[in-house]
Design a protein around this motif. Structure first.
Motif, PDB file in Angstrom:
ATOM      1  N   ARG A  94      40.822  10.938  65.908  1.00  0.00           N
ATOM      2  CA  ARG A  94      41.206  12.348  65.735  1.00  0.00           C
ATOM      3  C   ARG A  94      42.604  12.621  66.277  1.00  0.00           C
ATOM      4  O   ARG A  94      43.344  13.437  65.739  1.00  0.00           O
ATOM      5  N   LEU A  95      42.961  11.940  67.360  1.00  0.00           N
ATOM      6  CA  LEU A  95      44.252  12.173  68.013  1.00  0.00           C
ATOM      7  C   LEU A  95      45.239  11.048  67.748  1.00  0.00           C
ATOM      8  O   LEU A  95      46.126  10.788  68.560  1.00  0.00           O
ATOM      9  N   ALA A  96      45.102  10.397  66.613  1.00  0.00           N
ATOM     10  CA  ALA A  96      45.970   9.259  66.289  1.00  0.00           C
ATOM     11  C   ALA A  96      47.440   9.664  66.356  1.00  0.00           C
ATOM     12  O   ALA A  96      47.832  10.679  65.769  1.00  0.00           O
ATOM     13  N   PRO A  97      48.237   8.902  67.065  1.00  0.00           N
ATOM     14  CA  PRO A  97      49.671   9.208  67.149  1.00  0.00           C
ATOM     15  C   PRO A  97      50.349   9.097  65.786  1.00  0.00           C
ATOM     16  O   PRO A  97      49.915   8.330  64.925  1.00  0.00           O
ATOM     17  N   GLN A  98      51.404   9.866  65.632  1.00  0.00           N
ATOM     18  CA  GLN A  98      52.220   9.820  64.418  1.00  0.00           C
ATOM     19  C   GLN A  98      53.472   8.983  64.693  1.00  0.00           C
ATOM     20  O   GLN A  98      53.784   8.671  65.842  1.00  0.00           O
ATOM     21  N   GLU A  99      54.179   8.654  63.647  1.00  0.00           N
ATOM     22  CA  GLU A  99      55.306   7.720  63.751  1.00  0.00           C
ATOM     23  C   GLU A  99      56.378   8.170  64.740  1.00  0.00           C
ATOM     24  O   GLU A  99      56.955   7.364  65.450  1.00  0.00           O
ATOM     25  N   ARG A 100      56.659   9.467  64.825  1.00  0.00           N
ATOM     26  CA  ARG A 100      57.744   9.949  65.698  1.00  0.00           C
ATOM     27  C   ARG A 100      57.280  10.307  67.101  1.00  0.00           C
ATOM     28  O   ARG A 100      58.088  10.781  67.913  1.00  0.00           O
ATOM     29  N   ASP A 101      56.015  10.107  67.426  1.00  0.00           N
ATOM     30  CA  ASP A 101      55.525  10.403  68.767  1.00  0.00           C
ATOM     31  C   ASP A 101      56.017   9.355  69.761  1.00  0.00           C
ATOM     32  O   ASP A 101      56.429   8.254  69.383  1.00  0.00           O
ATOM     33  N   TYR A 102      55.942   9.722  71.028  1.00  0.00           N
ATOM     34  CA  TYR A 102      56.388   8.846  72.111  1.00  0.00           C
ATOM     35  C   TYR A 102      55.170   8.357  72.903  1.00  0.00           C
ATOM     36  O   TYR A 102      54.115   9.007  72.919  1.00  0.00           O
ATOM     37  N   PHE A 103      55.366   7.240  73.625  1.00  0.00           N
ATOM     38  CA  PHE A 103      54.276   6.632  74.388  1.00  0.00           C
ATOM     39  C   PHE A 103      54.779   6.218  75.760  1.00  0.00           C
ATOM     40  O   PHE A 103      55.825   5.575  75.864  1.00  0.00           O
ATOM     41  N   VAL A 104      54.025   6.577  76.781  1.00  0.00           N
ATOM     42  CA  VAL A 104      54.321   6.139  78.143  1.00  0.00           C
ATOM     43  C   VAL A 104      53.017   5.617  78.729  1.00  0.00           C
ATOM     44  O   VAL A 104      52.038   6.362  78.839  1.00  0.00           O
ATOM     45  N   LEU A 105      52.998   4.343  79.078  1.00  0.00           N
ATOM     46  CA  LEU A 105      51.823   3.785  79.761  1.00  0.00           C
ATOM     47  C   LEU A 105      52.003   3.960  81.257  1.00  0.00           C
ATOM     48  O   LEU A 105      53.077   3.696  81.802  1.00  0.00           O
TER      49      LEU A 105
END
Length: 196
Positions: A94-105
């Motif tokens: 449901r909350l799948a990231p989109q191509e322009r989203d950012y990620f911080v682990l």
């Protein structure tokens, strides 16, 4: 002329807001995970709606997620694992990231501790963080405290934050309101228009 995507993020630089989605890509395969999952499912829809509005307004969407102690992993591998093998698969879908989203682990509770989040927010010239996700009384709260100490304006829509225990979640939201003057109004009240 190249068809390669623009990786400089120039379209989003200078946006007043950034939406943080904290720990929602999650397997829920930990102690209390089964107790937390129904609450996370309840906030997934309002978070997804807010993320869609943010993307439409060109507001950066940043997934701030545990690395679950997997030091060789990256966010795409975390997503793949959660979607394929865990009780959190439906939420991750449901909350799948989109191509322009950012990620911080992140390795610990706060999205700032030991991560590149502050550098990314500086690059984006963000001044207001919209905090969503789980758990309200742990990772969301600790991220809010670190953001507050760094001078960010904060929003934490109460319908987009969940904890294992509902009473603890209410107390966390009260603490945000009373100690840090955080607006916890529902997500639909957030104005995502850019400031000039």
């Amino acid at each position: 002329m190249s068809d390669a995507p623009n990786l400089s993020d120039d379209d989003e630089k200078g946006c007043h807001h950034a939406l943080l989605i904290i720990d929602m890509i999650n397997g829920f395969d930990f102690p209390d995970g089964e107790r937390l999952r129904p609450q996370a499912e309840a906030v997934a829809e309002p978070i997804a709606a807010l993320a869609a509005r943010a993307r439409a307004a060109e507001v950066p969407v940043i997934y701030v997620n545990d690395n679950f102690g997997r030091w060789r992993s990256d966010f795409r591998r975390v997503i793949k694992h959660v979607r394929a093998h865990t009780p959190g698969a439906a939420i991750a879908e449901r909350l799948a990231p989109q191509e322009r989203d950012y990620f911080v682990l992140k390795p610990r509770h706060s999205g700032f501790l030991g991560t590149s989040l502050e550098v990314l927010l500086g690059h984006l010239k963000t001044r207001c963080l919209i905090l969503t996700g789980i758990a309200g009384d742990l990772c969301v709260l600790f991220t809010a405290v670190d953001a507050y100490m760094r001078g960010y304006e904060l929003r934490a829509p109460g319908d987009c934050i969940a904890s294992v225990d509902e009473a603890n979640n209410r107390r966390a939201l009260e603490l945000l309101r009373e100690s840090m003057r955080v607006d916890t109004s529902p997500a639909e009240s957030i104005d995502l228009r850019r400031e000039s």
